[in-house]
Design an enzyme around this catalytic site. Structure first.
Site, short mmCIF file in Angstrom:
data_model
loop_
_atom_site.label_atom_id
_atom_site.label_comp_id
_atom_site.label_asym_id
_atom_site.label_seq_id
_atom_site.Cartn_x
_atom_site.Cartn_y
_atom_site.Cartn_z
N LYS A 26 10.23 5.88 0.01
CA LYS A 26 10.56 4.45 -0.02
C LYS A 26 11.89 4.19 0.68
O LYS A 26 12.04 3.22 1.43
CB LYS A 26 10.61 3.97 -1.47
N SER A 50 11.26 0.46 -4.51
CA SER A 50 11.28 0.98 -5.87
C SER A 50 12.68 1.33 -6.31
O SER A 50 13.53 1.72 -5.49
CB SER A 50 10.39 2.22 -5.95
N TYR A 88 8.41 11.86 -24.36
CA TYR A 88 8.99 13.00 -23.65
C TYR A 88 10.51 12.97 -23.77
O TYR A 88 11.20 12.27 -23.03
CB TYR A 88 8.56 12.98 -22.19
N ALA A 93 0.84 -1.21 0.00
CA ALA A 93 0.00 0.00 0.00
C ALA A 93 0.87 1.25 0.00
O ALA A 93 1.62 1.49 0.94
CB ALA A 93 -0.92 -0.01 1.21
N HIS A 125 1.38 5.06 -16.61
CA HIS A 125 2.42 4.18 -17.11
C HIS A 125 2.38 4.03 -18.62
O HIS A 125 1.32 4.07 -19.24
CB HIS A 125 2.30 2.81 -16.43
N TYR A 136 8.65 10.79 -3.54
CA TYR A 136 8.22 9.39 -3.64
C TYR A 136 9.40 8.46 -3.38
O TYR A 136 9.34 7.56 -2.53
CB TYR A 136 7.61 9.12 -5.01
#
Length: 333
Positions: free
Chosen positions: A146, A118, A207, A75, A188, A142
């Site tokens: 982690k 990650s 990009y 989660a 994604h 983010y």
């Protein structure tokens, strides 16, 4: 065989982990707030508890009621770009609520913890491929969230004997026969490309076309969700004796242009491309080294071919054109 609590088990990767646990004879229990997950992604015969991982009373009851022996923690909020504009959201959910979950585990004597980490913990590559010894220098809240959890886990082992395994994913993708990717908004590359193939959007953006790569577009390492799920199951047993962290990657990179071309071949559809400026923080190449988990746990990717990965996702999206919204599934506790 173990009773395993999967937080975020109604999510994209979490539901694939549940599938692999069932296939190996384990008994999964899913806890999910459904902020981003889908109740329909959890099999009917798997106990499902809708709630927040920071609800200490609920988590404690769940750990006791189902005699949980290990927790697989999936989660989390997962959008690096969003984390740049709202870091507090990510530190609160991904760090503070994880600490609450760990406290509940300590209070109830559960001492095996697998953490969904990650490759974002590494930041911009210093060398390639990225192995477990690579410096961890996140470039987003983010990735920092982690890494913060990774860094606090050894202290929980020292104080409470709670052993852990951090699995650092590269680009999760693909689908199983009944579990696929259904995010809102979708961020994604592969599902965005398939939305173009399905006529749901007019084009896909590249990009950056001037990177130092063979075709000028960024290169990434793609790993199928069932291979990710398999790694979690394999990581459970060693936690009886020790903690360890692993990278999870195919070890081969594909450029954005290569992914688009593979999708054209798989779908037989034209996919229009629009070239755009680079996005801040996007490294040219991200390729991982998974030799450690291969050597120690015998893990091998079953989906190493890009076309097979895309084909699995395309098949799921064709069967579920509205995602999980078209699936009828009763809610239970």
């Amino acid at each position: 065989m173990m009773n395993v609590l999967v937080t975020g088990g109604a999510g994209y990767i979490g539901s694939a982990v549940v599938e692999e646990l069932l296939a190996e004879g384990h008994t999964p229990v899913v806890l999910d707030s459904l902020v981003a997950g889908h109740r329909e992604a959890v099999p009917n015969d798997v106990p499902f508890i809708e709630g927040d991982m920071a609800d200490r009373t609920l988590v404690g009851q769940t750990l006791r009621n189902y005699a949980i022996e290990a927790v697989i923690h999936m989660a989390a909020f997962l959008q690096p770009n969003e984390s740049m504009s709202d870091p507090g959201k990510y530190f609160e959910n991904n760090v503070a609520k994880t600490i609450s979950l760990l406290q509940s585990m300590v209070e109830n004597g559960v001492k095996r913890f697998i953490f969904s980490s990650s490759c974002a913990t590494f930041g911009n590559p210093v060398y390639l491929p990225i192995d477990e010894k690579h410096p961890q220098q996140p470039i987003s809240p983010y990735g920092q969230s982690k890494l913060m959890v990774e860094q606090l886990l050894p202290w929980y082992e020292q104080a409470h004997g709670l052993r852990s395994c951090c699995l650092r994913y590269f680009n999760a993708c693909g689908a199983t026969a009944s579990r696929g990717e259904d995010h809102d908004p979708e961020i994604h590359l592969i599902p965005l490309i398939l939305q173009v193939a399905a006529g749901k959007r007019s084009h896909i953006k590249i990009y950056g076309t001037d990177y130092d790569t063979p075709d000028g577009s960024p290169i990434r390492d793609y790993i199928h969700i069932s291979d990710l799920g398999r790694a979690h199951v394999l990581a459970l047993k060693p936690l009886a004796e020790r903690s360890q962290n692993y990278n999870l990657a195919n070890g081969a990179g594909f450029s954005v242009r290569e992914v688009i071309e593979a999708a054209r071949q798989v779908t037989g559809r034209e996919i229009q491309v629009v070239e755009a400026e680079r996005r801040a923080g996007d490294p040219p190449v991200m390729i991982g080294d998974s030799s450690l988990i291969r050597a120690e746990l015998g893990w091998e990717p079953r989906y190493a071919d890009l076309k097979s990965i895309i084909a699995s996702a395309w098949e799921w999206h064709q069967k579920h054109p509205q995602g999980y919204a078209s699936t009828s599934h009763p809610k239970s506790n």
